[in-house]
Design a protein around this motif. Structure first.
Motif, PDB file in Angstrom:
ATOM      1  N   ASN A  68     133.363  72.401  63.642  1.00 48.53           N
ATOM      2  CA  ASN A  68     134.041  73.851  63.700  1.00 48.53           C
ATOM      3  C   ASN A  68     135.208  73.357  63.714  1.00 48.53           C
ATOM      4  O   ASN A  68     136.049  72.632  65.021  1.00 48.53           O
ATOM      5  CB  ASN A  68     133.736  74.194  64.776  1.00 48.53           C
ATOM      6  CG  ASN A  68     131.819  74.834  64.988  1.00 48.53           C
ATOM      7  OD1 ASN A  68     131.877  75.340  63.392  1.00 48.53           O
ATOM      8  ND2 ASN A  68     131.433  75.017  66.007  1.00 48.53           N
ATOM      9  N   GLU A  91     118.668  78.572  60.861  1.00 48.00           N
ATOM     10  CA  GLU A  91     119.238  79.496  62.118  1.00 48.00           C
ATOM     11  C   GLU A  91     119.655  78.885  63.429  1.00 48.00           C
ATOM     12  O   GLU A  91     120.832  79.282  63.321  1.00 48.00           O
ATOM     13  CB  GLU A  91     117.756  79.978  61.965  1.00 48.00           C
ATOM     14  CG  GLU A  91     118.661  80.743  62.189  1.00 48.00           C
ATOM     15  CD  GLU A  91     116.690  82.727  62.140  1.00 48.00           C
ATOM     16  OE1 GLU A  91     116.643  82.808  63.109  1.00 48.00           O
ATOM     17  OE2 GLU A  91     116.163  82.630  61.212  1.00 48.00           O
ATOM     18  N   GLY A  94     123.207  77.853  63.056  1.00 48.48           N
ATOM     19  CA  GLY A  94     124.523  79.125  62.250  1.00 48.48           C
ATOM     20  C   GLY A  94     125.104  78.884  61.361  1.00 48.48           C
ATOM     21  O   GLY A  94     125.789  79.466  61.216  1.00 48.48           O
ATOM     22  N   TYR A  96     123.768  81.374  58.652  1.00 47.43           N
ATOM     23  CA  TYR A  96     123.849  82.133  58.124  1.00 47.43           C
ATOM     24  C   TYR A  96     125.658  83.115  58.560  1.00 47.43           C
ATOM     25  O   TYR A  96     126.475  83.040  57.615  1.00 47.43           O
ATOM     26  CB  TYR A  96     122.825  83.116  58.138  1.00 47.43           C
ATOM     27  CG  TYR A  96     121.240  82.755  57.583  1.00 47.43           C
ATOM     28  CD1 TYR A  96     121.686  82.901  56.820  1.00 47.43           C
ATOM     29  CD2 TYR A  96     120.999  81.868  58.730  1.00 47.43           C
ATOM     30  CE1 TYR A  96     120.337  82.143  56.086  1.00 47.43           C
ATOM     31  CE2 TYR A  96     119.097  81.639  58.566  1.00 47.43           C
ATOM     32  CZ  TYR A  96     118.858  81.477  56.858  1.00 47.43           C
ATOM     33  OH  TYR A  96     118.236  80.778  56.176  1.00 47.43           O
ATOM     34  N   ASP A  97     125.434  83.113  59.245  1.00 41.14           N
ATOM     35  CA  ASP A  97     126.933  83.641  59.758  1.00 41.14           C
ATOM     36  C   ASP A  97     128.302  82.611  59.675  1.00 41.14           C
ATOM     37  O   ASP A  97     129.144  83.568  59.659  1.00 41.14           O
ATOM     38  CB  ASP A  97     126.499  83.485  61.849  1.00 41.14           C
ATOM     39  CG  ASP A  97     126.469  84.284  62.886  1.00 41.14           C
ATOM     40  OD1 ASP A  97     125.835  85.361  61.713  1.00 41.14           O
ATOM     41  OD2 ASP A  97     126.177  84.114  63.670  1.00 41.14           O
ATOM     42  N   ALA A  98     127.645  80.980  59.260  1.00 40.28           N
ATOM     43  CA  ALA A  98     129.119  80.715  59.124  1.00 40.28           C
ATOM     44  C   ALA A  98     129.011  80.498  57.682  1.00 40.28           C
ATOM     45  O   ALA A  98     130.336  81.317  57.532  1.00 40.28           O
ATOM     46  CB  ALA A  98     128.764  78.844  59.121  1.00 40.28           C
ATOM     47  N   HIS A 100     129.400  83.472  56.329  1.00 38.51           N
ATOM     48  CA  HIS A 100     129.809  84.611  55.807  1.00 38.51           C
ATOM     49  C   HIS A 100     131.001  84.387  56.417  1.00 38.51           C
ATOM     50  O   HIS A 100     131.412  85.323  55.942  1.00 38.51           O
ATOM     51  CB  HIS A 100     128.754  86.084  56.537  1.00 38.51           C
ATOM     52  CG  HIS A 100     127.641  85.971  55.717  1.00 38.51           C
ATOM     53  ND1 HIS A 100     127.684  86.793  54.238  1.00 38.51           N
ATOM     54  CD2 HIS A 100     126.720  85.509  56.166  1.00 38.51           C
ATOM     55  CE1 HIS A 100     126.284  86.858  53.855  1.00 38.51           C
ATOM     56  NE2 HIS A 100     125.056  85.833  54.300  1.00 38.51           N
ATOM     57  N   ASP A 101     131.423  84.217  57.613  1.00 36.62           N
ATOM     58  CA  ASP A 101     132.349  84.413  58.473  1.00 36.62           C
ATOM     59  C   ASP A 101     133.737  83.540  58.389  1.00 36.62           C
ATOM     60  O   ASP A 101     134.646  83.229  58.210  1.00 36.62           O
ATOM     61  CB  ASP A 101     131.858  84.230  60.262  1.00 36.62           C
ATOM     62  CG  ASP A 101     131.235  85.029  60.477  1.00 36.62           C
ATOM     63  OD1 ASP A 101     131.169  86.377  59.775  1.00 36.62           O
ATOM     64  OD2 ASP A 101     130.507  85.335  61.316  1.00 36.62           O
TER      65      ASP A 101
END
Length: 151
Positions: A68, A91, A94, A96-98, A100-101
């Motif tokens: 990150n 999952e 991370g 799915y969060d990555a 989008h974010d």
């Protein structure tokens, strides 16, 4: 639409491609990097991150699976899915969060094929039988990018 093909005669050209692409990348963008060992993926990622303002060391995430970074207010996630056993493990990382974010750079993207978003850049680094390098860039979804004359 057919992929754009760019000749990369040396590692400097690979770095230049990354630095030219960097200003166009935003939150929610995903870049899928493929190619054999030594084709330029790591050089590309390091140059891209440097162009985005990352000054820290950029190790390969082969063993950590994801590294990150923060470029201003842009979170960057560098995934290496080589050791992934199945797409369900995404999952836990991370994924799915990555997607989008932040900005996602993924090596060995075929391990996430069923989980790739509809919009991403597919970047394949190749070395031919004459040891000549090239890059094939295929835009999936809507991208306002042109690679004509980029290098």
């Amino acid at each position: 639409m057919s992929p754009s093909t760019l000749r990369l005669p040396n590692l400097e050209a690979t770095s230049r491609l990354a630095s030219l692409l960097a200003p166009h990348l935003r939150r929610g963008d995903v870049m899928a990097l493929a190619g054999p060992l030594g084709a330029g993926k790591t050089t590309f990622v390091r140059a891209l991150l440097q162009s985005l303002g990352i000054t820290e060391e950029v190790p390969s995430p082969t063993f950590t699976l994801v590294q990150n970074y923060m470029a201003g207010n842009l979170p960057i996630f560098h995934f290496d899915l080589y050791r992934l056993k199945n797409a369900l493990e995404l999952e836990e990382l991370g994924w799915y969060d990555a997607i989008h974010d932040g900005l996602v750079i993924v090596e060995w993207p075929e391990r996430a094929a069923s989980r790739m978003p509809a919009r991403y850049l597919d970047i394949k680094f190749e070395i031919d039988e004459n040891d000549q390098r090239r890059c094939l860039i295929d835009k999936h979804g809507e991208w306002n990018l042109s690679f004509k004359g980029m290098l």
